[in-house]
Motif scaffolding. Structure first.
Motif, PDB file in Angstrom:
ATOM      1  N   SER A 232       0.877  -1.090   0.110  1.00 23.83           N
ATOM      2  CA  SER A 232      -0.095   0.114   0.024  1.00 23.83           C
ATOM      3  C   SER A 232       0.888   1.196   0.049  1.00 23.83           C
ATOM      4  CB  SER A 232      -0.896  -0.140   1.215  1.00 23.83           C
ATOM      5  OG  SER A 232      -0.146  -0.109   2.410  1.00 23.83           O
ATOM      6  N   GLY A 233       0.274   2.342  -0.247  1.00 10.30           N
ATOM      7  CA  GLY A 233       1.027   3.533  -0.327  1.00 10.30           C
ATOM      8  C   GLY A 233       1.599   4.172  -1.745  1.00 10.30           C
ATOM      9  N   PRO A 234       1.934   5.136  -1.709  1.00  9.53           N
ATOM     10  CA  PRO A 234       2.313   5.798  -3.130  1.00  9.53           C
ATOM     11  C   PRO A 234       3.420   4.960  -3.815  1.00  9.53           C
ATOM     12  CG  PRO A 234       3.001   7.317  -1.348  1.00  9.53           C
ATOM     13  CD  PRO A 234       2.140   6.225  -0.838  1.00  9.53           C
ATOM     14  N   LYS A 235       3.439   5.158  -4.889  1.00  9.55           N
ATOM     15  CA  LYS A 235       4.551   4.493  -5.857  1.00  9.55           C
ATOM     16  C   LYS A 235       5.721   5.388  -5.562  1.00  9.55           C
ATOM     17  CE  LYS A 235       5.930   3.751 -10.490  1.00  9.55           C
ATOM     18  NZ  LYS A 235       6.869   2.597 -10.102  1.00  9.55           N
ATOM     19  N   LYS A 236       6.913   4.547  -5.509  1.00  5.79           N
ATOM     20  CA  LYS A 236       8.117   5.065  -4.967  1.00  5.79           C
ATOM     21  C   LYS A 236       9.109   5.098  -6.476  1.00  5.79           C
ATOM     22  CE  LYS A 236       8.241   3.236  -0.187  1.00  5.79           C
ATOM     23  NZ  LYS A 236       8.932   2.492   0.583  1.00  5.79           N
ATOM     24  N   TYR A 237      10.062   6.107  -6.318  1.00  8.94           N
ATOM     25  CA  TYR A 237      10.752   6.334  -7.448  1.00  8.94           C
ATOM     26  C   TYR A 237      12.152   6.136  -7.072  1.00  8.94           C
ATOM     27  CZ  TYR A 237       6.502   7.734  -9.328  1.00  8.94           C
ATOM     28  OH  TYR A 237       5.327   7.822  -9.931  1.00  8.94           O
ATOM     29  N   ARG A 238      13.168   5.552  -8.011  1.00 11.52           N
ATOM     30  CA  ARG A 238      14.714   5.439  -7.900  1.00 11.52           C
ATOM     31  C   ARG A 238      15.030   6.627  -7.719  1.00 11.52           C
ATOM     32  NH1 ARG A 238      18.831   2.974 -12.218  1.00 11.52           N
ATOM     33  NH2 ARG A 238      20.657   3.047 -10.822  1.00 11.52           N
ATOM     34  N   VAL A 239      16.044   7.076  -7.029  1.00 14.70           N
ATOM     35  CA  VAL A 239      16.807   8.492  -7.113  1.00 14.70           C
ATOM     36  C   VAL A 239      18.209   8.173  -7.150  1.00 14.70           C
ATOM     37  CG1 VAL A 239      16.986  10.752  -5.705  1.00 14.70           C
ATOM     38  CG2 VAL A 239      14.973   9.365  -5.633  1.00 14.70           C
ATOM     39  N   THR A 240      18.809   8.940  -8.052  1.00 13.04           N
ATOM     40  CA  THR A 240      20.332   8.811  -8.181  1.00 13.04           C
ATOM     41  C   THR A 240      20.921   9.994  -8.461  1.00 13.04           C
ATOM     42  OG1 THR A 240      20.206   8.543 -10.723  1.00 13.04           O
ATOM     43  CG2 THR A 240      20.119   6.464  -9.128  1.00 13.04           C
ATOM     44  N   GLY A 241      22.191  10.205  -8.296  1.00 12.42           N
ATOM     45  CA  GLY A 241      22.862  11.310  -8.562  1.00 12.42           C
ATOM     46  C   GLY A 241      24.346  11.608  -8.130  1.00 12.42           C
ATOM     47  N   THR A 242      24.828  12.800  -8.386  1.00 11.06           N
ATOM     48  CA  THR A 242      26.322  12.921  -8.020  1.00 11.06           C
ATOM     49  C   THR A 242      26.250  14.005  -7.059  1.00 11.06           C
ATOM     50  OG1 THR A 242      26.620  14.643  -9.672  1.00 11.06           O
ATOM     51  CG2 THR A 242      27.266  12.289 -10.233  1.00 11.06           C
ATOM     52  N   VAL A 243      27.324  13.859  -6.173  1.00  6.10           N
ATOM     53  CA  VAL A 243      27.803  14.856  -5.011  1.00  6.10           C
ATOM     54  C   VAL A 243      28.998  15.247  -5.127  1.00  6.10           C
ATOM     55  CG1 VAL A 243      27.646  15.455  -2.760  1.00  6.10           C
ATOM     56  CG2 VAL A 243      26.055  13.842  -3.593  1.00  6.10           C
ATOM     57  N   LYS A 244      29.233  16.646  -5.351  1.00  5.47           N
ATOM     58  CA  LYS A 244      30.591  17.407  -5.504  1.00  5.47           C
ATOM     59  C   LYS A 244      30.778  18.142  -4.315  1.00  5.47           C
ATOM     60  CE  LYS A 244      31.605  16.658 -10.546  1.00  5.47           C
ATOM     61  NZ  LYS A 244      31.839  17.668 -11.574  1.00  5.47           N
ATOM     62  N   TYR A 245      31.913  18.322  -3.801  1.00  2.55           N
ATOM     63  CA  TYR A 245      32.399  19.287  -2.779  1.00  2.55           C
ATOM     64  C   TYR A 245      33.415  20.362  -3.264  1.00  2.55           C
ATOM     65  CZ  TYR A 245      33.239  21.732   1.662  1.00  2.55           C
ATOM     66  OH  TYR A 245      33.629  22.492   2.919  1.00  2.55           O
ATOM     67  N   LYS A 246      33.138  21.339  -3.261  1.00  2.00           N
ATOM     68  CA  LYS A 246      34.496  22.167  -3.864  1.00  2.00           C
ATOM     69  C   LYS A 246      34.943  21.802  -5.394  1.00  2.00           C
ATOM     70  CE  LYS A 246      35.688  24.202   0.637  1.00  2.00           C
ATOM     71  NZ  LYS A 246      37.036  24.442   1.744  1.00  2.00           N
ATOM     72  N   GLY A 247      34.117  21.112  -6.023  1.00  2.00           N
ATOM     73  CA  GLY A 247      34.497  20.932  -7.470  1.00  2.00           C
ATOM     74  C   GLY A 247      35.007  19.350  -7.546  1.00  2.00           C
ATOM     75  N   GLU A 248      35.257  18.790  -6.461  1.00  2.00           N
ATOM     76  CA  GLU A 248      35.642  17.199  -6.265  1.00  2.00           C
ATOM     77  C   GLU A 248      34.576  16.228  -5.715  1.00  2.00           C
ATOM     78  OE1 GLU A 248      38.719  16.227  -7.405  1.00  2.00           O
ATOM     79  OE2 GLU A 248      38.908  18.504  -7.888  1.00  2.00           O
ATOM     80  N   PRO A 249      34.559  15.087  -6.503  1.00  2.00           N
ATOM     81  CA  PRO A 249      33.437  14.198  -5.946  1.00  2.00           C
ATOM     82  C   PRO A 249      33.817  13.861  -4.647  1.00  2.00           C
ATOM     83  CG  PRO A 249      34.440  13.385  -8.075  1.00  2.00           C
ATOM     84  CD  PRO A 249      35.421  14.598  -7.615  1.00  2.00           C
ATOM     85  N   LEU A 250      32.727  13.942  -3.787  1.00  2.00           N
ATOM     86  CA  LEU A 250      32.638  13.532  -2.415  1.00  2.00           C
ATOM     87  C   LEU A 250      33.020  12.269  -2.232  1.00  2.00           C
ATOM     88  CD1 LEU A 250      32.165  14.767   0.339  1.00  2.00           C
ATOM     89  CD2 LEU A 250      29.644  14.185   0.459  1.00  2.00           C
ATOM     90  N   LYS A 251      34.078  11.893  -1.525  1.00  2.00           N
ATOM     91  CA  LYS A 251      34.572  10.216  -1.253  1.00  2.00           C
ATOM     92  C   LYS A 251      33.560   9.698  -0.740  1.00  2.00           C
ATOM     93  CE  LYS A 251      39.191  11.495  -1.628  1.00  2.00           C
ATOM     94  NZ  LYS A 251      40.649  11.464  -0.976  1.00  2.00           N
ATOM     95  N   THR A 252      32.976   9.841   0.521  1.00  2.00           N
ATOM     96  CA  THR A 252      32.139   9.154   1.157  1.00  2.00           C
ATOM     97  C   THR A 252      31.204   9.859   2.073  1.00  2.00           C
ATOM     98  OG1 THR A 252      33.568   8.848   3.020  1.00  2.00           O
ATOM     99  CG2 THR A 252      33.733   7.177   1.605  1.00  2.00           C
ATOM    100  N   GLY A 253      29.988   9.355   2.139  1.00  2.00           N
ATOM    101  CA  GLY A 253      29.133  10.375   3.228  1.00  2.00           C
ATOM    102  C   GLY A 253      27.657   9.510   2.774  1.00  2.00           C
TER     103      GLY A 253
END
Length: 142
Positions: A27-48
């Motif tokens: 039950s409940g609303p349909k769920k959607y996959r969410v993806t993306g990138t995270v950069k901090y000060k122009g560099e990919p964030l290593k972990t988080g």
């Protein structure tokens, strides 16, 4: 023999009735996959970690950031709507600050975050999950 067959038939009928009343899917609303990138000060964030909390407080989801990318699969995804987003990246080198009432070195101690509070504890980040198209949401943190 006839009595046992009737008892089994009644049990099967009761089970089917219960299944129909409960429903086949979740039950409940349909769920959607969410993806993306995270950069901090122009560099990919290593972990988080990245967390999405709906503005109405009804839904939330979280994912792990590794090598600058995150992926929240559909099974644990998010319904369409507007979300407040928090991004954290604990500093593995920093000494841990004691949590309220805790002592340094306690398992309850909270590690220092590499990111400013405006991205986590006092977040200014937001995103919208859509029911159509891709929910690839990049974050470029300064």
């Amino acid at each position: 023999m006839h009595q046992t067959l009737l008892s089994r038939s009644a049990a099967v009928l009761a089970l089917l009735t219960c299944l129909l009343l409960v429903g086949c899917g979740s039950s409940g609303p349909k769920k959607y996959r969410v993806t993306g990138t995270v950069k901090y000060k122009g560099e990919p964030l290593k972990t988080g970690t990245i967390t999405f909390r709906s503005i109405d407080g009804q839904h939330n989801g979280a994912g792990t950031i590794a090598g600058g990318s995150y992926d929240i699969p559909e099974v644990s995804g998010l319904p369409a709507g507007k979300y407040q987003v928090t991004i954290s990246s604990p500093d593995p080198k920093a000494p841990q600050a004691a949590a309220a009432g805790g002592m340094p070195g306690d398992s309850s101690a909270i590690p220092k975050d590499l990111l400013p509070a405006k991205y986590n504890t006092s977040t200014e980040l937001s995103a919208e999950i859509k029911s159509d198209g891709s929910n690839e949401i990049p974050f470029d943190l300064k």
